[in-house]
Every structure is written in structure tokens, then in C-alpha cells.
Write an enzyme that holds these catalytic residues in place. Structure first.
Site, mmCIF file in Angstrom:
data_model
loop_
_atom_site.group_PDB
_atom_site.id
_atom_site.type_symbol
_atom_site.label_atom_id
_atom_site.label_comp_id
_atom_site.label_asym_id
_atom_site.label_seq_id
_atom_site.Cartn_x
_atom_site.Cartn_y
_atom_site.Cartn_z
ATOM 1 N N ASP A 199 0.399 -3.763 -12.922
ATOM 2 C CA ASP A 199 1.872 -3.374 -12.932
ATOM 3 C C ASP A 199 1.964 -2.769 -14.302
ATOM 4 O O ASP A 199 1.475 -3.169 -15.362
ATOM 5 C CB ASP A 199 2.974 -4.744 -12.870
ATOM 6 C CG ASP A 199 4.490 -4.270 -12.446
ATOM 7 O OD1 ASP A 199 4.903 -4.671 -11.374
ATOM 8 O OD2 ASP A 199 5.135 -3.294 -13.100
ATOM 9 N N ASP A 210 -0.838 1.833 -14.952
ATOM 10 C CA ASP A 210 -0.088 2.674 -14.018
ATOM 11 C C ASP A 210 -0.803 2.942 -12.869
ATOM 12 O O ASP A 210 -2.089 3.682 -13.051
ATOM 13 C CB ASP A 210 0.408 3.980 -14.703
ATOM 14 C CG ASP A 210 1.131 5.088 -13.777
ATOM 15 O OD1 ASP A 210 1.337 4.832 -12.668
ATOM 16 O OD2 ASP A 210 1.703 6.144 -14.121
ATOM 17 N N TYR A 217 10.402 10.561 -2.207
ATOM 18 C CA TYR A 217 9.812 8.982 -1.793
ATOM 19 C C TYR A 217 9.763 9.097 -0.214
ATOM 20 O O TYR A 217 8.607 8.718 0.131
ATOM 21 C CB TYR A 217 11.396 8.017 -2.030
ATOM 22 C CG TYR A 217 10.806 6.714 -1.720
ATOM 23 C CD1 TYR A 217 10.026 5.948 -2.420
ATOM 24 C CD2 TYR A 217 11.408 6.340 -0.746
ATOM 25 C CE1 TYR A 217 9.816 4.497 -1.995
ATOM 26 C CE2 TYR A 217 11.395 4.889 -0.237
ATOM 27 C CZ TYR A 217 10.635 3.990 -1.023
ATOM 28 O OH TYR A 217 10.376 2.714 -0.584
ATOM 29 N N LYS A 229 6.143 8.372 1.201
ATOM 30 C CA LYS A 229 5.874 6.973 2.072
ATOM 31 C C LYS A 229 5.568 7.804 3.481
ATOM 32 O O LYS A 229 4.661 6.914 4.225
ATOM 33 C CB LYS A 229 7.186 6.190 2.261
ATOM 34 C CG LYS A 229 7.550 5.662 0.964
ATOM 35 C CD LYS A 229 6.692 4.638 0.517
ATOM 36 C CE LYS A 229 6.738 3.560 -0.363
ATOM 37 N NZ LYS A 229 5.980 2.884 -1.123
HETATM 38 N N1 LIG Z 1 12.806 -3.092 -1.398
HETATM 39 C C1 LIG Z 1 13.068 -2.175 -0.388
HETATM 40 O O1 LIG Z 1 14.076 -2.371 0.294
HETATM 41 C C2 LIG Z 1 11.711 -1.578 0.129
HETATM 42 C C3 LIG Z 1 11.793 -1.091 1.431
HETATM 43 C C4 LIG Z 1 10.646 -0.216 1.836
HETATM 44 C C5 LIG Z 1 9.704 -0.198 0.919
HETATM 45 N N2 LIG Z 1 9.564 -0.843 -0.226
HETATM 46 C C6 LIG Z 1 8.278 -0.512 -1.080
HETATM 47 O O2 LIG Z 1 7.836 -1.611 -1.407
HETATM 48 C C7 LIG Z 1 7.344 -1.542 -2.730
HETATM 49 C C8 LIG Z 1 8.091 -2.487 -3.926
HETATM 50 O O3 LIG Z 1 9.222 -2.249 -3.872
HETATM 51 P P1 LIG Z 1 10.281 -3.385 -4.522
HETATM 52 O O4 LIG Z 1 11.579 -3.152 -4.318
HETATM 53 O O5 LIG Z 1 10.018 -4.548 -3.373
HETATM 54 O O6 LIG Z 1 10.085 -3.974 -5.752
HETATM 55 P P2 LIG Z 1 10.572 -3.322 -7.201
HETATM 56 O O7 LIG Z 1 10.947 -1.741 -7.092
HETATM 57 O O8 LIG Z 1 11.774 -4.062 -7.433
HETATM 58 O O9 LIG Z 1 9.357 -3.520 -7.902
HETATM 59 C C9 LIG Z 1 8.222 -2.676 -8.139
HETATM 60 C C10 LIG Z 1 7.266 -3.138 -9.043
HETATM 61 O O10 LIG Z 1 5.943 -2.131 -9.026
HETATM 62 C C11 LIG Z 1 5.824 -1.746 -10.646
HETATM 63 N N3 LIG Z 1 5.431 -0.271 -10.282
HETATM 64 C C12 LIG Z 1 6.108 0.735 -9.781
HETATM 65 N N4 LIG Z 1 5.338 1.669 -9.898
HETATM 66 C C13 LIG Z 1 4.163 1.382 -10.421
HETATM 67 C C14 LIG Z 1 3.080 2.367 -10.931
HETATM 68 N N5 LIG Z 1 2.881 3.223 -10.625
HETATM 69 N N6 LIG Z 1 2.108 1.355 -11.447
HETATM 70 C C15 LIG Z 1 2.143 0.300 -11.783
HETATM 71 N N7 LIG Z 1 3.334 -0.461 -11.287
HETATM 72 C C16 LIG Z 1 4.308 -0.008 -10.699
HETATM 73 C C17 LIG Z 1 7.369 -1.992 -10.982
HETATM 74 O O11 LIG Z 1 7.085 -2.270 -12.616
HETATM 75 C C18 LIG Z 1 7.563 -3.216 -10.713
HETATM 76 O O12 LIG Z 1 7.440 -4.503 -11.195
HETATM 77 C C19 LIG Z 1 7.311 -0.179 -3.188
HETATM 78 O O13 LIG Z 1 6.269 0.811 -2.876
HETATM 79 C C20 LIG Z 1 8.607 0.288 -2.250
HETATM 80 O O14 LIG Z 1 8.648 1.620 -2.170
HETATM 81 C C21 LIG Z 1 10.742 -1.509 -0.743
#
Ligand SMILES: NC(=O)c1ccc[n+]([C@@H]2O[C@H](COP(=O)([O-])OP(=O)(O)OC[C@H]3O[C@@H](n4cnc5c(N)ncnc54)[C@H](O)[C@@H]3O)[C@@H](O)[C@H]2O)c1
Length: 253
Positions: free
Chosen positions: A40, A66, A160, A164
Site C-alpha cells: 500500500d 506505489d 477510472y 477498469k
Molecule cells: N468500493 C467500491 O465501491 C468499489 C467498487 C468497484 C471497484 N472497487 C475497486 O476496489 C479497489 C479497492 O477500493 P476500495 O474502495 O475498497 O478501497 P479504498 O479506496 O478505500 O482503499 C484503497 C487502498 O489502496 C491503496 N492504494 C490505492 N492506489 C494505490 C497504489 N497505486 N499503490 C499502492 N496502494 C494504493 C490506498 O492507499 C488504500 O489503502 C479499487 O481498485 C477500486 O477501484 C471499489
């Protein structure tokens, strides 16, 4: 427990494992007895997630990196190999967005940033991990896409959605390339999950969003982790290149 549903002792890397869905995957893997590396770019969140995994009895490692940087992805893989000597499961969960600018206001730098976090990161981490998976004789790559990659959703960000959808093409193409070595590559496309980031982003329109979901509720991060876990097990060996929608019936393909 051993057998087709067990990942006990397997080494997993979860990018974006510090929060939301990634954290739920870390917890699920830890409770299954896997060894988990949490990657992370937020050091505090990554360390806390690794601590939670240890609290569940698992070996865990926190790596501040990253996922969208080639140097960081390479360093992360080296750390995993020096700790455990192998890498077998990669969950590309890093990503997300914070702005929903319309086309004419979208800055090029924002496009590049979001595509790097959500799409390039999956390529770079897979490129690092795949050789180790081949050597280990076990490989599972699970890429987190989104409903926004399946259909047009206005309340998400333009780069995004593009990234995706790109994840789905990456998944299929890479699945074909790695199939002969027994490494599977699949995608999970979540609908709405109220991670702290998403809860804040959509706080004023949740009733409208729920009205579009046949189950009339958001998904739990743990429900997404269940799908990721299955695609990481030995029992999913003959499934590759698929996208598993986990969205309460909001989008069906
Ligand atoms: N929450 C939703 O509704 C949802 C829906 C569809 C897809 N997603 C996908 O699920 C994944 C997680 O999202 P979430 O909302 O559950 O979590 P979030 O956004 O709350 O947390 C994401 C975590 O990933 C870390 N992060 C982001 N980009 C990074 C990078 N380039 N390198 C290292 N760490 C990184 C952040 O620091 C954070 O701790 C994402 O890919 C998001 O696009 C989420």
C-alpha cells in the site's frame, strides 16, 4: 485444512491491501492460513493491515509502495521473495478515484494518475510476480475491476471507467498467455462497497444508488473477498480469463 479449497501456506501479495476491499482480502487470506504481503502506498494503513493479519495467526509483511511504479513493484517482489522464497497469489486491488470531472474539465495529469493506479499497476505487478508463480508451480492472479468497467456509470471518473474496462482486456489476454504454465488470471468486478473513500464520495446519493441495485444494499467488502478467495484456491484451476460480477444484481452479463 488442506485440499482444493485451501490456500494455507501459500504466499499472497495484495496491492491496495491497507483499506476497503483489499483489507478484507488480507483478512480473508490470513484467516485461511496464507502468508500475506500488504502493498500500500499509505504506510500506516499497510502496517495496520499486516498487524490485523498477524492477529489472525498469519505471517504478514507490510510494504510501502506505489503499485503503479515499476521500481516499487520490483522492490516489493524482492521483499516477498527474501521473506518467504516464493510468490503464488497476486491480487491487484490498488486503485480507485476521487474526482468525477467531465471530459472538458479533465486534466491530462489526472488521466495518467488514475490509469497508472488502476491499470498499469496490474500490468507491472503481474510482470514481476508471474515468473515467481511459474517457478512455484502455482499461480493465481486476481484483478479487481469494477461495474464501472462493465457499463457506463456517470457517478464514477472517466479515466477510472476506462482503466477498469482495460483491466478486463488485460485479464483475458494475460490469461491466454499464462494458461500453459497453469497460472490463472481472472477479474472480479464489484458493485458498490462502502469503503471509507466510497462512502464519502457517494454520501449524498446513496438512496438513488440503492434504488438501482436489485438487492437494495451495498456489498460488504468481505463479500468481494469471498470471490477473490475462491479464484485464488486450487479448486479454481480450470477457470481463467473470466470476470466475476459481485454487485447484488445491478449488472448482469
Ligand atoms: N468500493 C467500491 O465501491 C468499489 C467498487 C468497484 C471497484 N472497487 C475497486 O476496489 C479497489 C479497492 O477500493 P476500495 O474502495 O475498497 O478501497 P479504498 O479506496 O478505500 O482503499 C484503497 C487502498 O489502496 C491503496 N492504494 C490505492 N492506489 C494505490 C497504489 N497505486 N499503490 C499502492 N496502494 C494504493 C490506498 O492507499 C488504500 O489503502 C479499487 O481498485 C477500486 O477501484 C471499489
Amino acid at each position: 485444512m488442506t485440499g482444493r479449497s485451501s490456500i494455507r501456506g501459500h504466499v499472497a501479495i495484495v496491492t491496495g491491501g491497507g483499506a476497503g476491499i483489499g483489507l478484507a482480502v488480507v483478512e480473508r487470506f490470513a484467516s485461511e492460513g496464507a502468508r500475506v504481503a500488504v502493498l500500500d502506498f499509505d504506510e500506516g494503513r499497510g502496517a495496520a493491515a499486516a498487524e490485523r493479519a498477524r492477529g489472525l495467526g498469519a505471517e504478514a509483511l507490510s510494504i510501502q509502495a506505489d503499485a503503479g511504479s515499476r521500481a516499487d513493484a520490483g522492490r516489493a517482489l524482492s521483499q516477498v521473495l527474501s521473506a518467504w522464497g516464493k510468490a503464488e497469489i497476486l491480487v491487484n486491488c490498488a486503485g480507485g478515484f476521487t474526482f468525477t470531472d467531465p471530459l472538458e474539465e479533465l486534466a491530462e495529469a489526472e488521466w495518467d494518475r488514475i490509469v497508472a493506479w488502476n491499470l498499469k499497476s496490474a500490468f507491472l505487478c503481474a510482470q514481476q510476480a508471474a515468473p515467481a508463480m511459474k517457478r512455484a508451480g502455482y499461480g493465481r492472479i486476481v484483478n479487481i475491476s469494477s461495474q464501472a468497467g462493465r457499463e457506463g456509470v456517470l457517478e464514477t471518473s472517466l479515466p477510472y471507467s476506462a482503466a477498469k474496462a482495460g483491466i478486463l482486456g488485460l485479464t483475458r489476454r494475460l490469461a491466454v498467455e499464462l494458461a500453459p504454465s497453469g497460472v490463472t488470471v481472472n477479474a472480479v468486478a464489484p458493485g458498490l462497497v462502502l469503503s471509507p473513500r466510497v462512502a464519502e464520495l457517494h454520501k449524498d446519493r446513496l438512496p438513488q444508488i440503492y434504488a438501482q441495485i436489485p438487492m437494495r444494499r451495498a456489498g460488504e467488502a468481505a463479500e468481494i473477498a469471498d470471490a477473490v478467495w475462491y479464484l485464488s484456491t486450487p479448486g479454481s484451476a480450470y477457470i481463467t480469463g473470466v470476470t466475476l460480477d459481485v454487485n447484488g444484481g445491478r449488472f448482469m452479463c
